[in-house]
Design an enzyme around this catalytic site. Structure first.
Site: not given
Ligand code: CAA
Length: 282
Positions: A118, A139, A151, A189
Site C-alpha cells: 500500500s 494494489h 491501482e 492512499n
Molecule cells: N467481504 C465481502 N463482501 C462484503 C464485505 C466483505 N468484507 N463487507 C461488505 N460486503 C458486501 C456486503 O455483503 C454487501 O453486498 P450486497 O450489496 O451484494 O448485499 C455490500 O458489500 C455492502 O455491505 P453492507 O450492506 O454490509 O454494508 P455497507 O453498505 O455499509 O458497506 C463497505 C460496507 C463495503 C465496507 C462500505 O462501507 C465501503 O465500501 N466502505 C469504504 C471502504 C474503503 O474505502 N476501502 C478502502 C480502504 S483503503 C485500502 O484498502 C487500501 C490500503 O492500502 C489501505
C-alpha cells in the site's frame, strides 16, 4: 507449465480477498503463508465469503464448491514455481518484502511478481529481483470482493508487457485498473489517508465527536463510511505507517501524522482487528 495458476503470498485479510476473487474468476490459486494456522483461517474466511455470494444468488452452490477445490494451501514457496503471476500480500515490512521478491524471482524466470503493497517503493522491490522488468504493483482495496479498483503501479524498471498482463488479469477479476506511477502513497492512499489523519486532528481538537465526524462525511459528502470508521477498517497502524511514508517521501509538513493517531497505535487501539480503534467493536 500450468499457466492458469496464480500464486498469492500472505493469507491475511488482503491475501484472502485476492484469493477469493481469483477463485470466483475460475483461476487455480496457490495460497502461501508461513503459518499453517493462518492458511486454515484464510480458507474458512474464503468459504464464508463464497457462501455469502451463494446466499445472495450471485454464485451457485456448484461454483462455490468448484472454487474451493481450486484452492491449494502451502507453506512452501517452491510450490509457487509454476505460477504465471504471483501476487504478494505479505505484511508491510520492507525487509520481508525484499527477501520475498529475491526468493520468488529465483523460482521461475517468466513469472510476473505483483505486490499489493500500500505504500512501499515498487522500484526498490524491482531492484532486488532477478527480473526487474517483471515486477509491478497490483494494489487492491479492502474489502477486495466489493471494491472494484486495482491501482497498477509501474516501477521504473517495469516493462509494457508486464503492465498489459496485469491489467488483463485485473479485468478478468472484474476490476477496473488505473495506471499509477511509483510515487509515495500512489493515488488512493495519498488522498484517503491524509483525510483520515485530518479527521483525527478534528477529534483531537474537540471540534466534533468521532460519531459526528463520521456522520458528517457520510451524509455531507456521500461516502459509504466516515473517515474514522474507515481508519478502523484499514487499521490505525497501517494508516500511521502510510502517513510516515508520505512524510518521508515528500518531506512536506502537511503530511505530519496526528499525535492522537500515534497515541492510539501505541496503546494498541488498532481498529477492528484489535476490537477498539476510534470506535469500539465487540
Ligand atoms: N467481504 C465481502 N463482501 C462484503 C464485505 C466483505 N468484507 N463487507 C461488505 N460486503 C458486501 C456486503 O455483503 C454487501 O453486498 P450486497 O450489496 O451484494 O448485499 C455490500 O458489500 C455492502 O455491505 P453492507 O450492506 O454490509 O454494508 P455497507 O453498505 O455499509 O458497506 C463497505 C460496507 C463495503 C465496507 C462500505 O462501507 C465501503 O465500501 N466502505 C469504504 C471502504 C474503503 O474505502 N476501502 C478502502 C480502504 S483503503 C485500502 O484498502 C487500501 C490500503 O492500502 C489501505
Amino acid at each position: 507449465m500450468d499457466k492458469q495458476a496464480i500464486g498469492v503470498v500472505g493469507a491475511g485479510t488482503m491475501g484472502q480477498g485476492i484469493a477469493q476473487v481469483l477463485l470466483t474468476s475460475g483461476r487455480q490459486v496457490k495460497l502461501y503463508d508461513v503459518a499453517e494456522t493462518q492458511l486454515e483461517r484464510a480458507e474458512g474466511k474464503i468459504d464464508q465469503g463464497l457462501s455469502r455470494l451463494v446466499e445472495k444468488d450471485k454464485l451457485s452452490e456448484e461454483e462455490r464448491s468448484s472454487a474451493l477445490t481450486r484452492l491449494d494451501k502451502t507453506t512452501s514457496l517452491e510450490a509457487l514455481s509454476e505460477c504465471e503471476v504471483i501476487i504478494e500480500a505479505a505484511p508491510e515490512q520492507s525487509e520481508l518484502k525484499e527477501k520475498l521478491f529475491r526468493d520468488l524471482s529465483a523460482l521461475n524466470q517468466d513469472v510476473i511478481l505483483a505486490s499489493n503493497t500500500s505504500s512501499l517503493s515498487l522500484t526498490r522491490l524491482a531492484a532486488v529481483s532477478e527480473h526487474p522488468e517483471r515486477v509491478v504493483g497490483m494494489h487492491f482495496f479492502n474489502p477486495v470482493p466489493v471494491l472494484n479498483l486495482v491501482e497498477v503501479i509501474r516501477a521504473e524498471q517495469t516493462s509494457d508487457a508486464t503492465v498489459v498482463k496485469v491489467e488483463a488479469l485485473a479485468g478478468e477479476l472484474g476490476k477496473t485498473a488505473v495506471a499509477i506511477a511509483d510515487s509515495p502513497g500512489f493515488a488512493v492512499n495519498r488522498l484517503l489517508v491524509p483525510m483520515i489523519n485530518e479527521a483525527a486532528f478534528l477529534l483531537q481538537e474537540g471540534v466534533a465527536s468521532a460519531e459526528d465526524i463520521d456522520q458528517a462525511i457520510k451524509l455531507g459528502a456521500a461516502h459509504p463510511m466516515g473517515p474514522l470508521a474507515l481508519a478502523d477498517l484499514i487499521g490505525l497502524d497501517v494508516c500511521l505507517s502510510i502517513m510516515e511514508v508520505l512524510q518521508d517521501g515528500f518531506g512536506d509538513p502537511k503530511y505530519r501524522p496526528c499525535p492522537l493517531l500515534k497515541r492510539m497505535v501505541d496503546a494498541g487501539y488498532l481498529g477492528r482487528k484489535s476490537g477498539r480503534g476510534f470506535h469500539i467493536y465487540e
